[in-house]
Design a protein around this motif. Sequence first.
Motif, PDB file in Angstrom:
ATOM      1  N   ARG A  85       0.848  -1.197   0.000  1.00  0.00           N
ATOM      2  CA  ARG A  85       0.000   0.000   0.000  1.00  0.00           C
ATOM      3  C   ARG A  85       0.884   1.248   0.000  1.00  0.00           C
ATOM      4  O   ARG A  85       1.626   1.508   0.956  1.00  0.00           O
ATOM      5  CB  ARG A  85      -0.915   0.005   1.223  1.00  0.00           C
ATOM      6  N   ARG A  88       1.280   3.656   2.857  1.00  0.00           N
ATOM      7  CA  ARG A  88       1.938   3.207   4.073  1.00  0.00           C
ATOM      8  C   ARG A  88       3.469   3.198   3.935  1.00  0.00           C
ATOM      9  O   ARG A  88       4.172   2.643   4.780  1.00  0.00           O
ATOM     10  CB  ARG A  88       1.449   1.794   4.439  1.00  0.00           C
ATOM     11  N   SER A 129       3.488  -5.846   9.127  1.00  0.00           N
ATOM     12  CA  SER A 129       2.068  -6.090   9.363  1.00  0.00           C
ATOM     13  C   SER A 129       1.439  -6.538   8.056  1.00  0.00           C
ATOM     14  O   SER A 129       1.758  -5.976   6.989  1.00  0.00           O
ATOM     15  CB  SER A 129       1.367  -4.822   9.855  1.00  0.00           C
ATOM     16  N   PRO A 130       0.537  -7.512   8.083  1.00  0.00           N
ATOM     17  CA  PRO A 130      -0.153  -7.897   6.843  1.00  0.00           C
ATOM     18  C   PRO A 130      -1.007  -6.763   6.292  1.00  0.00           C
ATOM     19  O   PRO A 130      -1.348  -6.757   5.108  1.00  0.00           O
ATOM     20  CB  PRO A 130      -1.006  -9.096   7.268  1.00  0.00           C
ATOM     21  N   ASP A 131      -1.318  -5.762   7.149  1.00  0.00           N
ATOM     22  CA  ASP A 131      -2.131  -4.635   6.698  1.00  0.00           C
ATOM     23  C   ASP A 131      -1.352  -3.682   5.796  1.00  0.00           C
ATOM     24  O   ASP A 131      -1.938  -2.745   5.231  1.00  0.00           O
ATOM     25  CB  ASP A 131      -2.660  -3.855   7.911  1.00  0.00           C
ATOM     26  N   LEU A 132      -0.042  -3.905   5.653  1.00  0.00           N
ATOM     27  CA  LEU A 132       0.751  -3.081   4.743  1.00  0.00           C
ATOM     28  C   LEU A 132       0.510  -3.432   3.281  1.00  0.00           C
ATOM     29  O   LEU A 132       0.967  -2.715   2.381  1.00  0.00           O
ATOM     30  CB  LEU A 132       2.243  -3.235   5.056  1.00  0.00           C
ATOM     31  N   THR A 134      -2.217  -5.134   0.085  1.00  0.00           N
ATOM     32  CA  THR A 134      -3.539  -5.538  -0.379  1.00  0.00           C
ATOM     33  C   THR A 134      -3.400  -6.887  -1.068  1.00  0.00           C
ATOM     34  O   THR A 134      -2.312  -7.229  -1.574  1.00  0.00           O
ATOM     35  CB  THR A 134      -4.138  -4.514  -1.345  1.00  0.00           C
ATOM     36  N   TYR A 135      -4.503  -7.639  -1.134  1.00  0.00           N
ATOM     37  CA  TYR A 135      -4.442  -9.021  -1.613  1.00  0.00           C
ATOM     38  C   TYR A 135      -5.559  -9.272  -2.619  1.00  0.00           C
ATOM     39  O   TYR A 135      -6.741  -9.121  -2.293  1.00  0.00           O
ATOM     40  CB  TYR A 135      -4.587 -10.001  -0.439  1.00  0.00           C
ATOM     41  N   ARG A 141      -3.595 -13.580   2.859  1.00  0.00           N
ATOM     42  CA  ARG A 141      -3.310 -12.709   4.002  1.00  0.00           C
ATOM     43  C   ARG A 141      -3.192 -13.568   5.258  1.00  0.00           C
ATOM     44  O   ARG A 141      -4.146 -14.213   5.678  1.00  0.00           O
ATOM     45  CB  ARG A 141      -4.420 -11.680   4.186  1.00  0.00           C
ATOM     46  N   SER A 143      -1.762 -13.909   9.375  1.00  0.00           N
ATOM     47  CA  SER A 143      -1.553 -13.056  10.544  1.00  0.00           C
ATOM     48  C   SER A 143      -0.155 -13.180  11.131  1.00  0.00           C
ATOM     49  O   SER A 143       0.282 -12.320  11.891  1.00  0.00           O
ATOM     50  CB  SER A 143      -2.588 -13.394  11.624  1.00  0.00           C
TER      51      SER A 143
END
Length: 514
Positions: A85, A88, A129-132, A134-135, A141, A143
């Motif tokens: 992303r 980020r 972080s996996p939130d960095l 998009t998939y 994704r 954890s």
Amino acid sequence: MHRRTVLLGGSGATLLGLLGSSLASPAEAAAPHDAVAPAPGPFEASSVRRLAQALSKQPYKAPSTDLPKALESVTYDQYRGIRFRKDRALWREQKLPFEVQFFPRAFLFRSAVEIFEVADGKATPVPYSPDLFTYDEPSLRVSEPIGFAGFRIHTPGANGGDSDELCAFLGASYFRAVAKGQHYGLSARGLAIGTGNPKGEEFARFRAFWLERPGPDSRTLVIHALLDSESVTGAYRFTVRPGDATVFDVESVLYPRRDIAEPGIATLTSMYQFGPKEARRFDDWRPAVHDSEALLMWTGGGEQLWRPLANPVDLQFSVFGQSNPKGFGLMQRARAYRDFEDLEAQYEKRPSLWIEPIGDWGQGGVDLVEIPTPNETNDNIVAFWRPKDKLSANGEYTFTYRMHWAWDTPWPTQLARITTTLIGAGPEEGSHLFVIDVAGEGVKGKGEDAKLRPEVSASKGKVTNLSAIPNPETGGWRISFHLIHGNEKLVELRAILLGEAGPVSETWLYRWTA
């Protein structure tokens, strides 16, 4: 799968080529290091050097390649669908002159690299972080804190537009960079070991990076890296300066765990499938396919050597011995769309990479490895500096050099430059015709009345019908000759255009093989 088609982000992103099975040592299946390891805390200029030296006294342990089950069998397309992303990116919020985006672990990039940010004399891990990301496939994704495979550096885009990619570090000790307006092409490596050896090559890897946070007005970015392999550890400091050419100042210190008889310093890796001189071998709609077309060398004695690359039938290993070279590089001089006619690959926009040694490199040679390839998928060209003497176990070796990722060499030359090499069947069996075009300062404005003469030599066979005439289409001159090689399988050729006061052109070198 195309070597050049891993998207580095969303729609319209630039491209970074995959490096295939060469990205990791087959031994990469053990536990990570624990005796000596990078860690958060105080950081100074000598920190990585001290760490590399201490690590060299420890037995090598290969990195873990274990991944969560969901990522074990990720395909190329699935990997491309995991995107960082952009909002980020490290340093984006501070609006600094550089931004950092990160690559996920999966596909060919299974090992984690440790990445630290350095600010105010302190190293702090960059948190994963996996939130960095998009998939495209949400099932990918996970954890678990699996960490990063590498990173890429961007500079803010003009007028608030999207950022421009500058360089990327991904896989073993590979990295790439581009200048303004270019696309990714050839790669560099921190170190090569045993390249071209039939017993196989050892692939060192950067296992940790330290990124120095730049100031608001900084024009350079400093990256530190820790190299590790079965045979050696090393500390690297890259000072990166973007511009019309992207320049890396590289300071490297190596600590061999054991003797290294075949080290490759300032290693360059590229792709050459074919050009005009080999077009008949390939049923391809394009006139040429290559990231680089020749190895250029400026010797310590001042000679400028142009060695066109080849895609041989059998692996070829060439050594150009010299002392204290002024520079060498893999060059791309074909810069017109018509040279390739490829709207997607745009090979005319691939960088040349010039190595400028700094300090006394002593005796050694530039090695060139040319590997047969049927297509453009694989990098098949490797060039590097090999010192005359081995790197001995428990020693310390420093190599400093400047890398110019650019459209051309960093300095002009007063010599005419080789622009074209053409080869065809000769007038008799067991012969070939060679045509070499030169253009530039050394022959500019010189017509038939100029006292220019070609000099051509061959290691075997016989050279006949030697001539040199002005080429009105290019404003340069054309050298041509016949090589009668008979049943010879390999002939080393050398050609130069001479004036009354000496050379007016680069020296053309070529290895003809049957």
